[in-house]
Design an enzyme around this catalytic site. Structure first.
Site, PDB file in Angstrom:
ATOM      1  CB  SER A 127      -0.873   0.002   1.254  1.00  0.00           C
ATOM      2  OG  SER A 127      -1.368   1.299   1.470  1.00  0.00           O
ATOM      3  CE  LYS A 131       5.711   2.646  12.996  1.00  0.00           C
ATOM      4  NZ  LYS A 131       5.010   2.981  11.754  1.00  0.00           N
ATOM      5  CD  GLU A 159      11.645   6.434   0.988  1.00  0.00           C
ATOM      6  OE1 GLU A 159      12.758   7.029   0.955  1.00  0.00           O
ATOM      7  OE2 GLU A 159      11.552   5.200   0.983  1.00  0.00           O
ATOM      8  CB  CYS A 164       2.505  -2.513  17.203  1.00  0.00           C
ATOM      9  SG  CYS A 164       2.225  -2.155  15.476  1.00  0.00           S
TER      10      CYS A 164
END
Lengths: 638, 401
Positions: free
Chosen positions: A355, A394, A402, A565
């Site tokens: 995605s 993260k 980007e 997570c």
């Protein structure tokens, strides 16, 4: 079984679970043994360690970890088995006969003490300058065995340079005791295989391919090795000094967003049992530390569902109805940066299946430095955004080139649960005693759908809640009791679920510009899968590659870490299946208490589409700020 | 082998044997009969650990699996051992025939020879020999028109001592880092690629060839009650006639010294670097599993040798060769070597040396594999048996703490 269960672990390190031999069945599946003179009955094949644990006999361990295949290398768990010439490591020894075990003979105690002494003699560094001070298994053992001096000396000079190349994981081999948990985590639990022992004897060390810096190999930054390192040899790249600096700088507007998993686990850092969410206590603590605004990452999780869900609908429409072969199905989720990097390295040919929607963390960063900055009249250059994440990857994600679509670094710092707990302690705050308070406006409320992103299956559940309602017009509560989509929940490695779509509604206004009607979905069976941990992701990918059942999926949720997570590489140490279960319970319990439980019903999300992202989900501005692209990295290392 | 003596006590290993004889016998009798003869012979593994070969083969034969393997451990790495080299060069027929018998008996179709890297020079001749065996239908499919299939592949080691340990050897065969596995499960259940595997020493296979042809009882006539048969000893060091000696178990150290023409002997290291060092007072000890056990290495040291230097050499070897996976062996050996260096300099306390001996004892019981379990043997035995020499030569134990 949907998918074969082959593991890459060498035979020597596979679990020592013995099959019950057919001929033993006659005598039953239990064995009666003696531990320290007491008779105990255990199932055939139980290890001595398990047998002792189940009978409240403590055996020290170091290389053993509940999540990992066996190693039997530290030797700290040795016990005396009658009739055997040498002591036996209890973590590896399967009980198949009525043996007699003694766990604390003078020989056993002396051997354990010697092993601790030997480890300490080669363990460079001081406890008080170590990130794992007070949460170190070696330190704990030294205390348990009353170590008050170095019987065999103590290494005085550093032998290895600290590898700080990675944005996420720092390796300090001077503190390594060669338990190989990281090696087993990487190769067996995660099936990435970045770390391995090199050299022999006293020169043995854990290394990467050609001893390259961690940043230059195929490390996916998941940090699972950190969670399982017994010492401070592996730790995350801690940005808290820079965050304190920003807080102390009056010209900086410091914003923190908190993800659901840290809130469900941070209690463990303050001596509480796993399983209590301290979401609103944490808000107060963060305010007292000095953050200017506290936002809920769940808000952008809702936004992610809108963007990613719309993308999915568009993909399916373009692929299935328009027959556009360039549009790739199934769509893969992209909110786990460990998984994203894993795919970039190991399955780059599937990059177009990812995605393009950014992760909630990055969406928030981009919104804060554009929408929020404008709203508040603050120069985005003066805004510092911090994200509290359960994750070490993260940190890498926010450094991606980007991820600067706002014209600035969208998220300045990724902070792990552990590092935030440290900041809270440093501020003199005992978190559990904090009064509760709410998140700040203008992103004040988030839905339960965003909250459950923290557990494996959560993104899928959140997406399904919205897709089911928006497509069928049916209340999700009418399909699943209390809107709990149980089939996608739980810790099974790979979950596969089918949802037949019977009857469609009108396309809601927000999607009307993109899709004329839902007729093409009528009678379609929506096929989805959920995988957590890259070992499971690998199985899914191989199944897709070979044209297996999963290649027919429309949408697959991938999480890089076992459990999702809540089992991330930035979460409190230790971790094991039970702890992860408790964290999941905390998240789901908190979610059930909410009234707002679907992303598309979040009024603040709708407000954003009405006032800022005017061309709707997957519109032009969304694409600029909330979507991204990826890099085909491959496995080959220069 | 010109420089070495070969002393043939009474031909057993070196008894008359025509190539293929054992295989011919084995295909004609049942597997139970082979195991029976082995059991009768009471032969124990010739590599040094002394596990009863019949039991090992029986366990492998009894294991249920699609595939089984026979592995010949030709990683002869123990310092001072060279009898396997001799066997492979001079009598490959004994070794390979024994492997084929093993394959037939345990139900394996594939055998490996794990040849130590340093023996690469004999690879060609061994492979030629295997080719010949295939031509003679002693290897391959339907051996001697029987239902048995068995093939042998030679694989080279890469020079690690630890790969002589059977589970590390298997790891290496599989292409992994040479590290010992956890036992149990044992290779007879979970060996090469997870299949039942019997790993035997070169000499064991050679002895099996004779046992099958001449019977277990014949073999048992030699040696002692608990250590049956004869043994090849690799005799080296300060003697006139170093070489491979074929002698019955039970031969005393002094008998070997006489045979080898050793004079003025101060110490004999039995069992290689991982063995024990015996002083003069113990030269009446018997070479046997129940007394002074050995895989065959006998190293003779005369009065001119420094025991500390000998010990240092051994310990340097172990520090170098420890695979590094388990704590006691990885760090323990380095600490023992450290202690020897302190002894050399005279900077030690008796307390510290005693602590190291104590550490050695922990290593013997707590290490993961035979390497760490035996590496302190020479340290402990030399420090105990040659205390006077070692502590006299150093400056007397100055307390440097």
């Amino acid at each position: 079984m949907l998918i074969n269960d082959e593991s890459r672990a060498p035979v020597s390190q596979k679990p020592n679970k013995l099959e019950l031999p057919a001929e033993k069945e006659g005598i039953g599946s239990n064995v009666t043994i003696e531990i320290n003179g007491e008779k105990v009955t255990v199932p055939f094949g139980t290890t001595i360690l398990e047998a002792c644990k189940n009978n409240n006999i403590h055996i020290p361990t170091l290389c053993h970890h509940d999540d990992l295949c066996i190693a039997g290398v530290c030797r700290i768990c040795v016990v005396d088995v009658e009739g055997m010439k040498t002591l036996q490591s209890s973590c590896t020894f399967p009980i198949t006969a009525p043996i007699k075990i003694k766990t604390t003979t003078p020989m056993v105690r002396k051997a354990r003490r010697h092993i601790i002494d030997l480890m300490l003699s080669e363990h460079f560094g001081e406890c008080y300058s170590c990130v794992r001070n007070n949460n170190c298994e070696l330190q704990k053992l030294a205390k348990e065995y009353g170590v008050d001096r170095y019987n065999f000396g103590h290494i005085q000079k550093s032998k290895y340079d600290v590898d700080k190349s990675s944005f996420s994981v720092i390796r300090d081999m001077d503190k390594c005791i060669l338990c190989k948990r990281c090696v087993r985590t990487c190769i067996d639990l995660q099936e990435v295989g970045v770390l391995e022992a090199v050299n022999r004897g006293i020169d043995t060390t854990i290394s990467t391919f050609l001893d390259k810096p961690l940043a230059d190999v195929v490390c996916i930054n998941c940090g699972q090795c950190i969670n399982r390192c017994p010492t401070g040899a592996l730790h995350a790249n801690d940005p808290s000094d820079k965050i304190w600096e920003a807080i102390d700088n009056p010209t900086k507007h410091v914003i923190i967003q908190t993800a659901p998993s840290p809130r469900a686990a941070i209690c463990e850092e303050f001596g509480m049992e796993p399983g209590t969410s301290l979401t609103r206590e944490l808000n107060t603590a963060l305010r007292r530390i000095g953050f200017d605004k506290i936002f809920d990452t769940n808000f952008t999780a809702d936004l992610t569902i809108m963007e990613e869900g719309t993308e999915l609908i568009l993909r399916l429409y373009n692929a299935l109805v328009e027959g556009n072969a360039e549009v790739k199905v199934p769509q893969f989720t992209s909110c786990s940066p460990g998984w994203v990097k894993y795919l970039e390295h190991f399955y780059p040919e599937f990059i177009d299946n990812l995605s393009s929607a950014k992760s909630p963390q990055q969406m928030f960063g981009a919104l804060i430095k554009t929408y929020y900055a404008k709203l508040q009249g603050i120069d985005p250059a003066d805004i510092v955004t911090v994200a509290v994440m359960p994750c070490s990857a993260k940190k890498f994600e926010c450094e991606r080139p980007e991820m600067r679509d706002s014209g600035f670094k969208d998220v300045d710092y990724g902070l792990t649960t552990r590092e935030l707990a440290q900041m809270i302690r440093e501020a003199g705050i005992h978190l559990p005693e904090m009064p509760k308070s709410d998140f700040d406006d203008p992103f004040g409320e988030a839905s339960g759908a965003g909250l459950i992103f923290g557990a494996t299956g959560g993104v899928m559940e959140a997406a399904l809640r919205s897709i089911i309602e928006l497509v069928t017009g049916n209340k999700v509560e009418n399909v699943f009791q209390n809107a709990k989509i149980i089939p996608v929940r739980g810790f099974e490695g790979i979950k596969y679920v089918e949802f037949p779509i019977e009857g469609v509604a009108e396309v809601p206004a927000i999607l009307k510009p993109l899709i004329p009607d839902w007729k093409w979905l009528e009678g379609v069976t929506l096929k989805v899968a959920v995988a957590h941990g890259t070992a499971n992701a690998k199985k899914v990918m191989e199944n897709i590659k070979s044209g297996g059942k999963l290649s027919e999926c429309h949408f697959i949720e991938f999480m890089g870490c076992p459990g999702g997570c809540l089992g991330g590489g930035g979460q409190p140490i230790p971790t094991n299946a039970k702890i992860r279960e408790k964290r999941a319970e905390a998240i789901y319990a908190e979610e059930e208490g909410l009234t707002l439980r679907k992303s598309h019903e979040n009024p603040y999300v709708n407000h954003i589409y009405a006032n800022f992202l005017l061309d709707g989900p997957c519109g032009e501005l969304s694409h600029k700020l909330l979507h991204t692209h990826y890099t085909k990295r491959g496995k080959f290392i220069d | 082998m010109e420089d070495l003596e070969t002393v043939k006590f009474q031909p057993v290993i070196f008894a008359d044997y025509s190539p293929g004889e054992a295989i011919r016998k084995a295909v004609g009798i049942s597997r139970q009969d082979v195991l029976f003869e082995l059991k009768e012979s009471k032969i124990k593994g010739r590599g040094g650990a002394g596990f009863p070969t019949a039991t090992k083969w029986m366990l492998t034969a009894a294991a249920k699996a699609d595939k089984k393997y026979v592995v010949c451990n030709a990683d002869e790495g123990e310092p001072g051992t060279f009898k396997d080299r001799f066997l492979l060069l001079e009598h490959p027929e004994l070794v390979f025939d024994g492997m084929v018998v093993g394959g037939i008996t345990v139900g394996a179709q594939k055998g490996f020879v794990y040849l130590r890297a340093e023996y690469e020079y004999m690879l060609k001749s061994l492979e030629d020999y295997l080719q010949q065996m295939k031509k003679d239908n002693l290897l391959g499919e339907n051996i001697l028109q029987s239902k048995y299939n068995f093939d042998i592949e030679i694989r080279l080691g890469s020079g690690a001592y630890v790969c002589g340990e059977e589970t590390a050897l298997i790891e290496s065969l599989e292409g992994h880092r040479g590290e010992a596995r956890n036992r149990p499960p044992y290779p007879v259940n979970t060996g090469f690629m997870g299949f039942p595997t019997t790993v035997n020493n070169v000499e064991t296979f050679a002895a099996v060839s004779h046992i099958i042809t001449k019977g277990g009882e014949w073999f048992r006539n030699y040696g002692t009650d608990k250590s049956t048969g004869i043994k090849l000893f690799s005799v080296s060091g300060d003697c006139e006639k170093p070489g491979v000696y074929e002698l019955p178990w039970g031969t005393t150290i002094s008998e070997i010294l006489d045979l080898a023409g050793a004079s003025n002997t101060k110490a004999v290291q039995v069992g290689g670097a991982s063995g024990y060092c015996y002083p003069k007072t113990q030269f009446d000890r018997k070479l046997a599993y129940e007394d002074a056990g050995t895989g065959g290495s006998i190293m003779i040291f005369n009065e001119s040798r420094s025991m500390l230097k000998i010990l240092k050499n051994f310990m340097e070897f172990f520090v170098e060769e420890s695979c590094g996976q388990c704590t006691p062996c990885r760090i323990g050996n380095a600490k023992l070597l450290d202690g020897i260096e302190k002894l050399e300099k005279g900077e030690y306390t008796f307390k510290y040396i005693n602590q190291l001996i104590d550490l050695g004892r922990s290593m013997q019981v707590a290490s993961k594999c035979g390497l760490g379990q035996t590496s302190p043997n020479s340290f402990i035995s030399i420090l105990e048996n040659f205390r006077e020499e070692i502590f006299a030569k150093s400056s007397g134990g100055r307390n440097v703490n």
